[in-house]
Scaffold this active site. Structure first.
Site, PDB file in Angstrom:
ATOM      1  N   GLN A 126       0.803  -1.294   0.161  1.00 32.45           N
ATOM      2  CA  GLN A 126       0.045  -0.087   0.061  1.00 32.45           C
ATOM      3  C   GLN A 126       0.819   1.311  -0.095  1.00 32.45           C
ATOM      4  O   GLN A 126       1.821   1.485   1.003  1.00 32.45           O
ATOM      5  CB  GLN A 126      -0.703  -0.256   1.395  1.00 32.45           C
ATOM      6  CG  GLN A 126      -1.863   1.266   1.260  1.00 32.45           C
ATOM      7  CD  GLN A 126      -2.673   1.042   2.527  1.00 32.45           C
ATOM      8  OE1 GLN A 126      -3.461   0.021   2.568  1.00 32.45           O
ATOM      9  NE2 GLN A 126      -2.682   1.886   3.393  1.00 32.45           N
ATOM     10  N   SER A 129       1.269   6.340   2.384  1.00 32.20           N
ATOM     11  CA  SER A 129       1.817   7.391   3.486  1.00 32.20           C
ATOM     12  C   SER A 129       3.119   7.963   2.818  1.00 32.20           C
ATOM     13  O   SER A 129       3.636   7.221   1.745  1.00 32.20           O
ATOM     14  CB  SER A 129       2.354   6.690   4.671  1.00 32.20           C
ATOM     15  OG  SER A 129       1.076   6.464   5.467  1.00 32.20           O
ATOM     16  N   SER A 161       4.644  -1.563   4.247  1.00 30.54           N
ATOM     17  CA  SER A 161       5.045  -2.768   4.608  1.00 30.54           C
ATOM     18  C   SER A 161       5.018  -3.808   3.431  1.00 30.54           C
ATOM     19  O   SER A 161       4.284  -3.882   2.483  1.00 30.54           O
ATOM     20  CB  SER A 161       3.776  -3.450   5.565  1.00 30.54           C
ATOM     21  OG  SER A 161       3.804  -2.436   6.704  1.00 30.54           O
ATOM     22  N   GLU A 243      -9.454  -1.721   6.235  1.00 27.20           N
ATOM     23  CA  GLU A 243      -8.414  -1.938   7.175  1.00 27.20           C
ATOM     24  C   GLU A 243      -8.857  -1.732   8.633  1.00 27.20           C
ATOM     25  O   GLU A 243      -8.277  -2.481   9.395  1.00 27.20           O
ATOM     26  CB  GLU A 243      -7.477  -0.722   6.868  1.00 27.20           C
ATOM     27  CG  GLU A 243      -5.944  -0.902   7.758  1.00 27.20           C
ATOM     28  CD  GLU A 243      -4.979   0.061   7.246  1.00 27.20           C
ATOM     29  OE1 GLU A 243      -3.802  -0.278   7.937  1.00 27.20           O
ATOM     30  OE2 GLU A 243      -5.001   0.815   6.493  1.00 27.20           O
ATOM     31  N   SER A 373      -4.007   7.436  12.776  1.00 31.43           N
ATOM     32  CA  SER A 373      -3.570   7.635  14.006  1.00 31.43           C
ATOM     33  C   SER A 373      -4.541   7.708  15.183  1.00 31.43           C
ATOM     34  O   SER A 373      -5.814   8.043  14.948  1.00 31.43           O
ATOM     35  CB  SER A 373      -2.469   8.824  14.099  1.00 31.43           C
ATOM     36  OG  SER A 373      -3.460   9.822  14.104  1.00 31.43           O
TER      37      SER A 373
END
Length: 391
Positions: A126, A129, A161, A243, A373
């Site tokens: 993905q 970010s 990741s 997610e 977050s």
């Protein structure tokens, strides 16, 4: 919300339990520790799931899934945990990218990408970010410029990741001006495209689980745009919703973790030879964690019930994530506190559980950022559930 299995669910649970008992011994145990070594082990396991009809359990049947609702998927995950099945290496493909392509992709995209996700042939990552655009995703600066037949994309992504293992990525890039939420487009990116550079980043455990990715004038054809050009924010929010469902229902089985801690306490004594469970502080902490794990399970059941009824995940997933992250941190920290020096000097080959708990303690800190977050989740709950004014 029904917490006990129906007759049909009981039958499904029994079938899964029996199947796991037959197939898990066929894997070449032990499971490798590093991700690169784990890939062939995981692909063999994923193929077993696919051949048995358990891959993409909640995907529609026409796209290779079973069409089961979220409650059956939760039962399946519980049985995987109970049996000690391998972790899933392609959660981004099966849980995020696949459902997004099913909901927003073209028929050609579905035919091209969905089956290899389920069979384990292709791992996904993905690319959302960026170095200065983490929780504030709409401030991303990776730019896509229109050219003949497609787009030229340049920018940098980080905290990606498993990018060093991935064949494809879901990617956000800025394609328009004006309102920052309306100028973003959602792409599917082959990771072997010219101009893509993956640089692994070692985390505090010394492993390279995530990466930074550089995009230098990478060409992406028009047919790999998902949804409308400049309309990628809506698609991205759906992906993040998937997610948060995964996190809210538990990337870690907290009930099982508490049970493991309690079993460990029962078998240990303090330095004076007294049962560890006789310490009132330890008993109080274990009881607190047990109660919190039960609440987390109930939140997960609430999310699964909403999904089973056909409802959108909604802001309740933010409650689940907000509750889950500190619980896992406290679980790991408490278990480590029972070992000398918090288990920090235990070796991987020692007959102790400390390394796995230490890994969980470190990983849980990163989970607090994944999917938005803590502060993002608090804002969602304040605005959408408590109806408070936007700050």
């Amino acid at each position: 919300m029904e917490l006990s299995d129906s007759t049909e669910q009981q039958r499904f649970r029994s079938e899964v339990r029996e199947w796991l008992g037959r197939v898990l011994p066929r894997l070449p145990w032990p499971e490798p520790a590093d991700l690169v070594g784990k890939r062939p082990f995981w692909q063999q396991w994923q193929r077993m799931l696919y051949d048995a009809g358990y891959a993409g359990l909640s995907w529609p049947k026409e796209y290779g899934g079973v069409g089961a609702n979220a409650q059956y998927r939760a039962i399946f995950n519980e049985e995987l945990d109970r049996a000690g099945a391998p972790e899933r290496l392609n959660t981004i493909g099966e849980d995020f990218a696949g459902p997004t392509i099913i909901d927003f992709g073209t028929e050609e995209q579905k035919k091209r990408y969905l089956k290899p996700i389920l069979t384990g042939e292709q791992i996904w990552c993905q690319l959302f970010s960026e170095p200065e655009s983490g929780s504030d995703l709409a401030s991303l600066r990776t730019k896509a410029t229109k050219v003949d037949g497609g787009w030229r994309i340049s920018g940098q992504k980080i905290w990606t990741s498993r990018a060093h293992l991935a064949a494809h990525a879901i990617l956000l890039a800025r394609t328009g001006g004006g309102d920052r939420h309306k100028g973003i487009t959602y792409f599917l990116l082959p990771m072997d495209s010219p101009g893509v550079t993956v640089r692994p980043l070692a985390h505090m455990l010394g492993e390279a689980e995530f990466n930074e990715v550089f995009l230098d004038d990478v060409f992406v054809p028009d047919e790999l745009v998902v949804g409308a050009v400049d309309g990628g924010w809506r698609v991205a929010m759906a992906t993040l919703g998937y997610e948060r469902v995964a996190i809210a229902t538990g990337r870690v089985n907290t009930k099982k973790a508490v049970d493991a801690i309690i079993d460990d306490i029962r078998g240990r004594t303090d330095e004076d030879g007294r049962p560890l469970g006789a310490d009132p502080v330890i008993r109080q902490k274990a009881a607190d964690l047990y109660g919190r794990a039960l609440i987390h399970y109930l939140i997960g059941q609430r999310v699964a019930t909403q999904a089973a009824d056909g409802g959108a995940p909604g802001p309740v997933t933010s409650i689940g994530k907000l509750y889950f992250c500190p619980l896992v941190e406290d679980l790991a920290d408490f278990r480590l506190s029972l070992d000398e020096l918090g288990g920090q000097f235990a070796l991987e080959d020692e007959r102790t559980a400390s390394p796995s708990w230490l890994r969980l303690a470190y990983q849980s800190r990163g989970t607090a950022i994944a999917g938005g977050s803590t502060f993002i989740q608090r804002n969602i709950i304040a605005e959408r559930i408590l109806k408070m004014p936007r700050s």
